[in-house]
Scaffold this active site. Structure first.
Site, PDB file in Angstrom:
ATOM      1  N   LYS A 190     -13.769  11.103  -5.565  1.00 15.37           N
ATOM      2  CA  LYS A 190     -12.375  10.641  -6.201  1.00 15.37           C
ATOM      3  C   LYS A 190     -12.871   9.870  -7.607  1.00 15.37           C
ATOM      4  O   LYS A 190     -14.089   9.224  -7.631  1.00 15.37           O
ATOM      5  CB  LYS A 190     -11.720  10.255  -4.398  1.00 15.37           C
ATOM      6  CG  LYS A 190     -12.195  10.287  -4.185  1.00 15.37           C
ATOM      7  CD  LYS A 190     -11.060   9.402  -2.913  1.00 15.37           C
ATOM      8  CE  LYS A 190     -11.557  10.147  -1.125  1.00 15.37           C
ATOM      9  NZ  LYS A 190     -12.243  10.180  -0.189  1.00 15.37           N
ATOM     10  N   HIS A 216      -7.933   8.709  -6.705  1.00 13.17           N
ATOM     11  CA  HIS A 216      -8.428   8.106  -5.286  1.00 13.17           C
ATOM     12  C   HIS A 216      -6.560   6.882  -5.248  1.00 13.17           C
ATOM     13  O   HIS A 216      -6.058   6.915  -3.888  1.00 13.17           O
ATOM     14  CB  HIS A 216      -9.122   7.093  -5.356  1.00 13.17           C
ATOM     15  CG  HIS A 216     -10.139   6.156  -4.103  1.00 13.17           C
ATOM     16  ND1 HIS A 216     -11.571   6.135  -3.887  1.00 13.17           N
ATOM     17  CD2 HIS A 216      -9.135   5.773  -3.467  1.00 13.17           C
ATOM     18  CE1 HIS A 216     -11.336   5.825  -2.987  1.00 13.17           C
ATOM     19  NE2 HIS A 216     -10.687   5.731  -2.226  1.00 13.17           N
TER      20      HIS A 216
HETATM   21  N1  LIG Z   1      -7.978   7.863  -0.198  1.00 13.62           N
HETATM   22  C1  LIG Z   1      -8.752   6.666   0.324  1.00 13.62           C
HETATM   23  O1  LIG Z   1      -7.797   5.498   0.130  1.00 13.62           O
HETATM   24  C2  LIG Z   1      -9.755   5.918   1.747  1.00 13.62           C
HETATM   25  C3  LIG Z   1      -9.350   4.890   2.617  1.00 13.62           C
HETATM   26  C4  LIG Z   1      -9.848   4.927   3.719  1.00 13.62           C
HETATM   27  C5  LIG Z   1     -11.258   5.748   4.000  1.00 13.62           C
HETATM   28  N2  LIG Z   1     -11.293   7.457   3.758  1.00 13.62           N
HETATM   29  C6  LIG Z   1     -11.510   8.574   4.230  1.00 13.62           C
HETATM   30  O2  LIG Z   1     -11.423   8.266   4.842  1.00 13.62           O
HETATM   31  C7  LIG Z   1     -12.407   8.350   5.872  1.00 13.62           C
HETATM   32  C8  LIG Z   1     -12.786   8.093   7.621  1.00 13.62           C
HETATM   33  O3  LIG Z   1     -11.835   6.823   7.468  1.00 13.62           O
HETATM   34  P1  LIG Z   1     -12.170   4.648   7.792  1.00 13.62           P
HETATM   35  O4  LIG Z   1     -14.097   5.423   7.482  1.00 13.62           O
HETATM   36  O5  LIG Z   1     -11.548   4.258   6.782  1.00 13.62           O
HETATM   37  O6  LIG Z   1     -11.894   5.296   9.028  1.00 13.62           O
HETATM   38  P2  LIG Z   1     -11.882   5.627  10.944  1.00 13.62           P
HETATM   39  O7  LIG Z   1     -12.935   7.396  10.686  1.00 13.62           O
HETATM   40  O8  LIG Z   1     -10.553   5.664  11.672  1.00 13.62           O
HETATM   41  O9  LIG Z   1     -12.941   4.610  11.723  1.00 13.62           O
HETATM   42  C9  LIG Z   1     -14.706   4.838  11.380  1.00 13.62           C
HETATM   43  C10 LIG Z   1     -14.832   3.386  12.057  1.00 13.62           C
HETATM   44  O10 LIG Z   1     -14.572   3.805  13.624  1.00 13.62           O
HETATM   45  C11 LIG Z   1     -16.163   3.576  14.042  1.00 13.62           C
HETATM   46  N3  LIG Z   1     -16.459   5.019  15.684  1.00 13.62           N
HETATM   47  C12 LIG Z   1     -16.696   6.143  14.452  1.00 13.62           C
HETATM   48  N4  LIG Z   1     -16.997   7.632  15.491  1.00 13.62           N
HETATM   49  C13 LIG Z   1     -16.367   6.397  16.493  1.00 13.62           C
HETATM   50  C14 LIG Z   1     -16.696   6.537  18.001  1.00 13.62           C
HETATM   51  N5  LIG Z   1     -17.024   8.177  18.493  1.00 13.62           N
HETATM   52  N6  LIG Z   1     -17.050   5.621  18.919  1.00 13.62           N
HETATM   53  C15 LIG Z   1     -16.951   4.228  18.644  1.00 13.62           C
HETATM   54  N7  LIG Z   1     -16.230   4.172  17.449  1.00 13.62           N
HETATM   55  C16 LIG Z   1     -16.425   5.100  16.081  1.00 13.62           C
HETATM   56  C17 LIG Z   1     -17.590   3.563  12.518  1.00 13.62           C
HETATM   57  O11 LIG Z   1     -18.157   3.439  13.297  1.00 13.62           O
HETATM   58  P3  LIG Z   1     -19.748   3.512  13.194  1.00 13.62           P
HETATM   59  O12 LIG Z   1     -19.690   3.871  12.285  1.00 13.62           O
HETATM   60  O13 LIG Z   1     -19.959   2.186  13.746  1.00 13.62           O
HETATM   61  O14 LIG Z   1     -19.809   4.870  14.643  1.00 13.62           O
HETATM   62  C18 LIG Z   1     -16.478   2.646  12.420  1.00 13.62           C
HETATM   63  O15 LIG Z   1     -16.100   1.438  12.097  1.00 13.62           O
HETATM   64  C19 LIG Z   1     -13.197   7.224   5.471  1.00 13.62           C
HETATM   65  O16 LIG Z   1     -15.165   6.999   5.239  1.00 13.62           O
HETATM   66  C20 LIG Z   1     -13.285   7.742   3.303  1.00 13.62           C
HETATM   67  O17 LIG Z   1     -14.132   8.899   3.328  1.00 13.62           O
HETATM   68  C21 LIG Z   1     -10.466   6.773   2.289  1.00 13.62           C
END
Ligand SMILES: NC(=O)c1ccc[n+]([C@@H]2O[C@H](COP(=O)([O-])OP(=O)(O)OC[C@H]3O[C@@H](n4cnc5c(N)ncnc54)[C@H](OP(=O)(O)O)[C@@H]3O)[C@@H](O)[C@H]2O)c1
Length: 275
Positions: free
Chosen positions: A79, A112
């Protein structure tokens, strides 16, 4: 047709994008990101979502290249960050991302955030990147209906994807409907609510019914709504667990009860604050 880990969505220019992938926001650069991406590819993930802002594009590139998988089997998204908006800056930022990733072409390049005043020029640069074949698809992120209306009124190319915050607790039907009417695929970020709602009792009850974990229920809910899901984890066991969502199906009544959890919860930020 039954969903599998290889299920793909056909974008509006014919490019096929996996419905399921790994997000790497806040996965530390270096060995941690490389290990996470390696674990994901070994578990069958074929899509990785990074961004210049995450600081780990180079590690994603290393892990993808070292996987030995053919280039066309792994779908890589990155992004354009807010400080790189504008026509010339966007072209330069794209080249920088591609170089850090060490890939010949990008699969999907997203804006982004819809930075006011600059996003129209940036989109023209995105169109050029697409036309020159440097990215196979282009899209946006955090675009709400007013941002999308403005973009469509001023451009030739319709975004292939809109990546927005989306979970049962934030289920923005207006944006989803607008995207679907205009041929824009919807991709969910923070599908696990960044962990904030993994203890929700109502979700736990659904999860127990299917003998699954709450993260698996959340991911499966999105996939059954034909939403691209990119849960983040830096832990190998979570990465594997999150991929085990293709051997069960949430029944319509439970899908509806999950839909009804929507309460406008933002765990990241609210793009409606950007005029
Ligand atoms: N475009 C944007 O503005 C934007 C904003 C936010 C995110 N994103 C993208 O979306 C992706 C996902 O969103 P996110 O990172 O915000 O959060 P998410 O995927 O909603 O949650 C991630 C959290 O959940 C935990 N987790 C994952 N699998 C798990 C499981 N099986 N059991 C328990 N805990 C678990 C992870 O910890 P552990 O790592 O310890 O497992 C981490 O703390 C990002 O990585 C990014 O690529 C984009």
């Amino acid at each position: 047709m039954a969903l599998t880990i290889d299920s793909r969505v056909k974008l509006n220019n014919g490019v096929e994008m996996p419905l399921f992938g790994l997000g790497v926001w806040q996965t530390p650069a270096g060995a941690t990101t490389q290990r996470a991406v390696k674990a994901a590819l070994e578990a069958g993930y074929r899509s990785i979502d990074t961004a210049k802002m995450y600081g780990n594009e180079a590690d994603v590139g290393i892990a993808v290249r070292e996987s030995g998988l053919p280039r066309d089997e792994v779908f890589v998204t990155t992004k354009l960050w807010n400080s790189d908006h504008g026509y010339d800056s966007a072209l330069k930022a794209f080249d920088g991302s591609l170089k850090r990733l060490g890939l010949p072409t990008m699969d999907l390049y997203l804006i982004h955030w819809p930075v006011t005043g600059a996003r129209k020029d940036t989109w023209r640069a995105m169109e050029r990147i697409l036309k020159e074949g440097k990215a196979r698809a282009i899209g946006v992120s955090n675009y709400m209906v007013p941002h999308l209306e403005e973009l469509l009124a001023n451009s030739k190319v319709v975004p292939g994807v809109n990546q927005i915050e989306l979970s049962p607790f934030l289920y923005p039907k207006d944006v989803i409907d607008f995207c679907r009417k205009n041929g824009i695929a919807v991709e969910a970020y923070s599908p696990l609510t960044k962990g904030h709602r993994l203890g929700d009792k109502r979700l736990a009850a659904v999860a127990q019914k299917y003998r699954r974990s709450v993260p698996q229920i959340l991911i499966r809910w999105g996939l059954q709504h034909e939403i691209i899901e990119i849960p983040k984890s830096a832990k190998e066991e979570h990465i594997q667990e999150n991929a085990r969502v293709f051997d069960f199906e949430i029944r319509p009544e439970d899908m509806r009860s999950m839909d009804a959890l929507s309460e406008g919860l933002h765990v990241a930020w609210d793009p409606m604050d950007e005029p």
